[in-house]
Design an enzyme around this catalytic site. Sequence first.
Site, mmCIF file in Angstrom:
data_model
loop_
_atom_site.group_PDB
_atom_site.id
_atom_site.type_symbol
_atom_site.label_atom_id
_atom_site.label_comp_id
_atom_site.label_asym_id
_atom_site.label_seq_id
_atom_site.Cartn_x
_atom_site.Cartn_y
_atom_site.Cartn_z
ATOM 1 N N SER A 160 -3.967 -3.111 -0.373
ATOM 2 C CA SER A 160 -2.853 -3.974 0.012
ATOM 3 C C SER A 160 -3.371 -5.344 0.403
ATOM 4 O O SER A 160 -4.469 -5.463 0.966
ATOM 5 C CB SER A 160 -2.089 -3.348 1.182
ATOM 6 N N GLY A 161 -2.571 -6.389 0.104
ATOM 7 C CA GLY A 161 -3.017 -7.753 0.321
ATOM 8 C C GLY A 161 -2.989 -8.236 1.756
ATOM 9 O O GLY A 161 -3.865 -8.969 2.192
ATOM 10 N N HIS A 162 -1.984 -7.827 2.532
ATOM 11 C CA HIS A 162 -1.816 -8.424 3.857
ATOM 12 C C HIS A 162 -2.938 -8.062 4.822
ATOM 13 O O HIS A 162 -3.130 -8.726 5.833
ATOM 14 C CB HIS A 162 -0.452 -8.062 4.449
ATOM 15 N N GLY A 193 0.809 -1.207 0.000
ATOM 16 C CA GLY A 193 0.000 0.000 0.000
ATOM 17 C C GLY A 193 0.843 1.257 0.000
ATOM 18 O O GLY A 193 0.466 2.280 -0.582
ATOM 19 N N THR A 246 10.021 -7.437 -11.983
ATOM 20 C CA THR A 246 9.439 -8.760 -12.183
ATOM 21 C C THR A 246 8.232 -8.950 -11.277
ATOM 22 O O THR A 246 8.307 -8.717 -10.074
ATOM 23 C CB THR A 246 10.481 -9.852 -11.884
ATOM 24 N N CYS A 278 3.212 0.905 12.237
ATOM 25 C CA CYS A 278 4.291 1.639 11.570
ATOM 26 C C CYS A 278 4.927 2.700 12.464
ATOM 27 O O CYS A 278 5.936 3.285 12.101
ATOM 28 C CB CYS A 278 3.761 2.285 10.296
ATOM 29 N N ASN A 330 -6.853 3.821 10.013
ATOM 30 C CA ASN A 330 -6.286 2.579 10.535
ATOM 31 C C ASN A 330 -6.104 2.562 12.043
ATOM 32 O O ASN A 330 -5.788 1.520 12.620
ATOM 33 C CB ASN A 330 -4.942 2.304 9.858
ATOM 34 N N GLN A 377 -7.132 0.034 4.411
ATOM 35 C CA GLN A 377 -7.816 -0.461 5.602
ATOM 36 C C GLN A 377 -9.315 -0.692 5.355
ATOM 37 O O GLN A 377 -10.001 -1.256 6.205
ATOM 38 C CB GLN A 377 -7.636 0.532 6.754
#
Length: 331
Positions: free
Chosen positions: A146-148, A16, A184, A269, A96, A126
Amino acid sequence: DALGCNPKNLYFTACGTEGDNWAIRRGVEVNRRKGRHIITTAIEHSAGLEPCKALEKQGYEVTYLQPDKEGGITVEQVEQALREDTVLVSMMLVNNETGVVLPVKECVRAVKAFDKSILFHCDAVQGFLKVPFTLASLGCDMISVSGHKIGAPKGIGALYLKNGVKLKPLLTGGGQEAGLRSGTEATAQIAGFAAACTAMLADKNRLARTAQIKQYTLSSLKEALPKLEIVCPGDAPHICAVTLPGYKSEVVVRVLGDQGVCISSGSACHKGKPSHVYAALGLQKKILDGVLRISFSYDTTREDIDALAEGLAAAHAFADVAMVSSANRDA
């Protein structure tokens, strides 16, 4: 499918943070002949605030909208901040640390009514699959996810770009992702992101179940700890903030951690630094020092919450002892 967009409008990123940086740093360049004014909020994630601060050093002017005492931002604030030289508005969907849902849809409408050329970016990290929304209803030019946050592996995110939005690459190189995001592709993480989306979409009751768990949490904690105060109940079903006035949150978090219960005193964070989000709420120091951020997943159980309540009561007692010991040493 989860976002409801054409695959050609979605570009994979590492996280993100990359999506926010890409949208903000390159978004201001789209209308660079128009001006150098940015609007954002004082409660954005650091991934959104830090690019804005960096742009300030390059001559851009940033208006940081201040929240009310409950963490909210109003459409009127955005309307009053708009100027002829405004080029970008960046606003998160769900905070968040407070769980407050910001009025992104209404703000987009206000911004576009003022000037359609102003780009609107939304940090939906979020909020993605945590609160209901569609691209059509929000109307944003750019959305980062974001995936996590939904159970995918760390290290994968995505940026949605609306048709007609021409961003320059943030990363240049081999020309992957239609030349807009070189590097990649992280195939395994992308597949994991897709699998997490599929699992979340298949669980039709996840949001209602999470909301019920949060309500159970707030009532259980108030019963176990009458001194506990709710700082932000949060509009989103998976985040809330409480406080034990007069008790240091770092001590409480550490004691809970020793018991296998993991909560925080703010965003992960911050790494021990005071939360700029809670500070922006204008809380009294004794309340601010004791703020605890509690978040839930779709599989959090009542047993988990009971453990939290018991652990928090024990941490409260431990903090009492620590405070008495400290006072005795000082004497």
